[in-house]
Design a protein around this motif. Sequence first.
Motif, PDB file in Angstrom:
ATOM      1  N   ALA A  78     -20.134   8.873 -40.997  1.00  0.00           N
ATOM      2  CA  ALA A  78     -18.617  10.197 -41.298  1.00  0.00           C
ATOM      3  C   ALA A  78     -18.554  10.389 -42.160  1.00  0.00           C
ATOM      4  CB  ALA A  78     -18.533  10.479 -39.979  1.00  0.00           C
ATOM      5  N   ASP A  79     -18.769  11.711 -42.855  1.00  0.00           N
ATOM      6  CA  ASP A  79     -17.691  12.428 -44.193  1.00  0.00           C
ATOM      7  C   ASP A  79     -16.257  11.983 -43.432  1.00  0.00           C
ATOM      8  OD1 ASP A  79     -16.903  12.978 -46.494  1.00  0.00           O
ATOM      9  OD2 ASP A  79     -18.258  14.761 -46.720  1.00  0.00           O
ATOM     10  N   THR A  80     -15.108  11.418 -43.654  1.00  0.00           N
ATOM     11  CA  THR A  80     -13.969  11.214 -43.244  1.00  0.00           C
ATOM     12  C   THR A  80     -13.208  11.227 -44.129  1.00  0.00           C
ATOM     13  OG1 THR A  80     -12.481  10.635 -41.606  1.00  0.00           O
ATOM     14  CG2 THR A  80     -13.523   9.294 -42.829  1.00  0.00           C
ATOM     15  N   THR A  81     -11.984  11.304 -44.026  1.00  0.00           N
ATOM     16  CA  THR A  81     -10.598  11.478 -45.161  1.00  0.00           C
ATOM     17  C   THR A  81     -10.080   9.988 -45.035  1.00  0.00           C
ATOM     18  OG1 THR A  81      -9.703  13.471 -44.002  1.00  0.00           O
ATOM     19  CG2 THR A  81      -8.198  11.638 -45.126  1.00  0.00           C
ATOM     20  N   MET A  82      -9.519   9.297 -45.867  1.00  0.00           N
ATOM     21  CA  MET A  82      -9.849   7.397 -46.194  1.00  0.00           C
ATOM     22  C   MET A  82      -8.560   7.354 -45.562  1.00  0.00           C
ATOM     23  SD  MET A  82     -11.431   5.046 -47.337  1.00  0.00           S
ATOM     24  CE  MET A  82     -10.511   3.775 -47.688  1.00  0.00           C
ATOM     25  N   PRO A  83      -7.840   6.617 -44.897  1.00  0.00           N
ATOM     26  CA  PRO A  83      -7.168   6.056 -44.383  1.00  0.00           C
ATOM     27  C   PRO A  83      -5.581   6.033 -45.245  1.00  0.00           C
ATOM     28  CG  PRO A  83      -8.568   4.928 -42.424  1.00  0.00           C
ATOM     29  CD  PRO A  83      -9.265   5.053 -43.716  1.00  0.00           C
ATOM     30  N   SER A  84      -4.116   6.465 -45.519  1.00  0.00           N
ATOM     31  CA  SER A  84      -3.882   6.082 -46.416  1.00  0.00           C
ATOM     32  C   SER A  84      -3.506   4.250 -46.626  1.00  0.00           C
ATOM     33  CB  SER A  84      -2.373   6.680 -45.477  1.00  0.00           C
ATOM     34  OG  SER A  84      -1.888   6.647 -44.644  1.00  0.00           O
ATOM     35  N   GLU A  85      -3.792   3.996 -45.847  1.00  0.00           N
ATOM     36  CA  GLU A  85      -3.145   2.616 -45.622  1.00  0.00           C
ATOM     37  C   GLU A  85      -4.099   1.858 -45.939  1.00  0.00           C
ATOM     38  OE1 GLU A  85      -4.674   3.370 -41.368  1.00  0.00           O
ATOM     39  OE2 GLU A  85      -3.303   4.519 -42.858  1.00  0.00           O
ATOM     40  N   LEU A  86      -5.423   2.253 -46.139  1.00  0.00           N
ATOM     41  CA  LEU A  86      -6.157   1.589 -46.511  1.00  0.00           C
ATOM     42  C   LEU A  86      -7.308   2.131 -47.917  1.00  0.00           C
ATOM     43  CD1 LEU A  86      -9.205   0.880 -43.759  1.00  0.00           C
ATOM     44  CD2 LEU A  86      -7.862  -0.484 -44.483  1.00  0.00           C
ATOM     45  N   GLY A  87      -6.150   3.537 -48.303  1.00  0.00           N
ATOM     46  CA  GLY A  87      -6.558   3.525 -49.530  1.00  0.00           C
ATOM     47  C   GLY A  87      -5.837   3.801 -51.079  1.00  0.00           C
ATOM     48  N   GLU A  88      -6.616   4.366 -51.707  1.00  0.00           N
ATOM     49  CA  GLU A  88      -6.361   4.039 -53.338  1.00  0.00           C
ATOM     50  C   GLU A  88      -5.638   5.551 -53.090  1.00  0.00           C
ATOM     51  OE1 GLU A  88      -8.792   2.219 -56.069  1.00  0.00           O
ATOM     52  OE2 GLU A  88      -9.604   0.957 -54.290  1.00  0.00           O
ATOM     53  N   GLU A  89      -4.845   5.340 -54.504  1.00  0.00           N
ATOM     54  CA  GLU A  89      -3.727   6.347 -54.897  1.00  0.00           C
ATOM     55  C   GLU A  89      -5.313   7.382 -56.351  1.00  0.00           C
ATOM     56  OE1 GLU A  89      -0.779   8.746 -55.904  1.00  0.00           O
ATOM     57  OE2 GLU A  89       0.019   6.739 -55.121  1.00  0.00           O
ATOM     58  N   ILE A  91      -7.406   8.795 -54.535  1.00  0.00           N
ATOM     59  CA  ILE A  91      -9.652   8.844 -53.371  1.00  0.00           C
ATOM     60  C   ILE A  91      -8.868   8.896 -52.474  1.00  0.00           C
ATOM     61  CG2 ILE A  91     -11.166   7.206 -53.173  1.00  0.00           C
ATOM     62  CD1 ILE A  91     -10.804   5.808 -55.975  1.00  0.00           C
ATOM     63  N   GLU A  92      -9.141  10.362 -51.622  1.00  0.00           N
ATOM     64  CA  GLU A  92      -8.499  11.184 -50.652  1.00  0.00           C
ATOM     65  C   GLU A  92     -10.081  10.978 -49.450  1.00  0.00           C
ATOM     66  OE1 GLU A  92      -7.189  14.701 -50.995  1.00  0.00           O
ATOM     67  OE2 GLU A  92      -5.810  13.791 -52.035  1.00  0.00           O
ATOM     68  N   SER A  93     -11.148  10.842 -50.180  1.00  0.00           N
ATOM     69  CA  SER A  93     -12.312  10.978 -49.159  1.00  0.00           C
ATOM     70  C   SER A  93     -12.984   9.654 -49.584  1.00  0.00           C
ATOM     71  CB  SER A  93     -13.520  12.078 -50.091  1.00  0.00           C
ATOM     72  OG  SER A  93     -12.728  13.315 -49.953  1.00  0.00           O
ATOM     73  N   ALA A  94     -13.590   9.364 -47.798  1.00  0.00           N
ATOM     74  CA  ALA A  94     -14.307   8.022 -47.826  1.00  0.00           C
ATOM     75  C   ALA A  94     -15.666   8.586 -46.568  1.00  0.00           C
ATOM     76  CB  ALA A  94     -13.951   6.932 -47.321  1.00  0.00           C
ATOM     77  N   ILE A  95     -17.086   7.508 -46.996  1.00  0.00           N
ATOM     78  CA  ILE A  95     -17.942   7.498 -46.150  1.00  0.00           C
ATOM     79  C   ILE A  95     -17.371   6.241 -45.100  1.00  0.00           C
ATOM     80  CG2 ILE A  95     -20.627   6.924 -45.760  1.00  0.00           C
ATOM     81  CD1 ILE A  95     -20.724   7.516 -49.074  1.00  0.00           C
ATOM     82  N   ARG A  96     -17.670   7.007 -44.083  1.00  0.00           N
ATOM     83  CA  ARG A  96     -16.792   5.629 -42.517  1.00  0.00           C
ATOM     84  C   ARG A  96     -18.281   5.442 -41.712  1.00  0.00           C
ATOM     85  NH1 ARG A  96     -13.383   7.545 -38.188  1.00  0.00           N
ATOM     86  NH2 ARG A  96     -14.923   8.524 -36.693  1.00  0.00           N
ATOM     87  N   ILE A 114     -16.241   0.706 -41.844  1.00  0.00           N
ATOM     88  CA  ILE A 114     -16.747   0.021 -43.388  1.00  0.00           C
ATOM     89  C   ILE A 114     -16.162   1.759 -43.553  1.00  0.00           C
ATOM     90  CG2 ILE A 114     -17.585  -0.549 -44.960  1.00  0.00           C
ATOM     91  CD1 ILE A 114     -19.180  -2.257 -42.603  1.00  0.00           C
ATOM     92  N   TYR A 115     -14.972   1.692 -44.373  1.00  0.00           N
ATOM     93  CA  TYR A 115     -14.770   3.087 -45.482  1.00  0.00           C
ATOM     94  C   TYR A 115     -15.000   2.979 -46.702  1.00  0.00           C
ATOM     95  CZ  TYR A 115     -11.722   4.560 -41.382  1.00  0.00           C
ATOM     96  OH  TYR A 115     -11.418   5.211 -40.249  1.00  0.00           O
ATOM     97  N   VAL A 116     -15.908   4.275 -46.921  1.00  0.00           N
ATOM     98  CA  VAL A 116     -16.277   3.517 -48.884  1.00  0.00           C
ATOM     99  C   VAL A 116     -15.710   4.778 -49.435  1.00  0.00           C
ATOM    100  CG1 VAL A 116     -18.556   3.575 -50.613  1.00  0.00           C
ATOM    101  CG2 VAL A 116     -18.723   2.595 -47.543  1.00  0.00           C
ATOM    102  N   PRO A 117     -14.769   4.583 -50.028  1.00  0.00           N
ATOM    103  CA  PRO A 117     -14.037   5.405 -50.146  1.00  0.00           C
ATOM    104  C   PRO A 117     -14.679   6.419 -52.045  1.00  0.00           C
ATOM    105  CG  PRO A 117     -12.668   3.643 -50.594  1.00  0.00           C
ATOM    106  CD  PRO A 117     -14.120   2.870 -50.784  1.00  0.00           C
ATOM    107  N   TYR A 118     -15.026   7.881 -51.480  1.00  0.00           N
ATOM    108  CA  TYR A 118     -15.831   8.007 -52.944  1.00  0.00           C
ATOM    109  C   TYR A 118     -14.806   9.458 -53.843  1.00  0.00           C
ATOM    110  CZ  TYR A 118     -16.491  12.669 -49.764  1.00  0.00           C
ATOM    111  OH  TYR A 118     -16.593  13.588 -48.911  1.00  0.00           O
ATOM    112  N   GLN A 119     -15.142   9.932 -55.144  1.00  0.00           N
ATOM    113  CA  GLN A 119     -14.863  10.614 -55.508  1.00  0.00           C
ATOM    114  C   GLN A 119     -16.303  11.666 -56.021  1.00  0.00           C
ATOM    115  OE1 GLN A 119     -12.360   9.395 -58.562  1.00  0.00           O
ATOM    116  NE2 GLN A 119     -10.560  10.215 -57.135  1.00  0.00           N
ATOM    117  N   LEU A 120     -16.320  13.076 -55.761  1.00  0.00           N
ATOM    118  CA  LEU A 120     -17.308  14.109 -56.875  1.00  0.00           C
ATOM    119  C   LEU A 120     -17.058  14.091 -57.249  1.00  0.00           C
ATOM    120  CD1 LEU A 120     -18.077  16.517 -53.724  1.00  0.00           C
ATOM    121  CD2 LEU A 120     -19.194  13.881 -54.036  1.00  0.00           C
TER     122      LEU A 120
END
Length: 147
Positions: A78-89, A91-96, A114-120
């Motif tokens: 799923a295309d989702t928002t990166m959980p703030s506790e796992l994310g980096e400053e 980077i808001e989007s993630a493939i979950r 498994i959250y894979v953060p991404y930026q377009l």
Amino acid sequence: MNDDDRAMMMLEKGIYEAQEMLEKEQRFRPFALIRYEDGEIERLANDIENPKDAYRALYEEIKLCVEARPADIVVLLADTTMPSELGEEGIESAIRVHLEERSQQHKKIAGRFIYVPYQLQRLSGEESVQAKLFAPRAVSFPSEFFA
């Protein structure tokens, strides 16, 4: 190929497919891949407009598929928002990826998100978009698809 190799292959297959969709459409709809014990891989998707409803419908369909036919590995993306506790400053989007393997069912915590953060990113001077993937982060939980 051992169980870990098969799981990694399924994980990579799903992530690369999601990345391609992000680069074409800047989003992707939930989809799943199921690897059956005979080696066949089935792709599941639906046309439900709301992504949360589409995800829930796929989740229920996976349960039925796994009950009906012996499966080894399930990945639900799923295309989702990166959980703030796992994310980096920044980077808001993630493939979950919801990953489960039958071979891991003896473990108390056998499932993983498994959250894979991404930026377009639009490359300078080009119209095409690149989905830049960052280091994945995993969260474990008890299995949901395999009894």
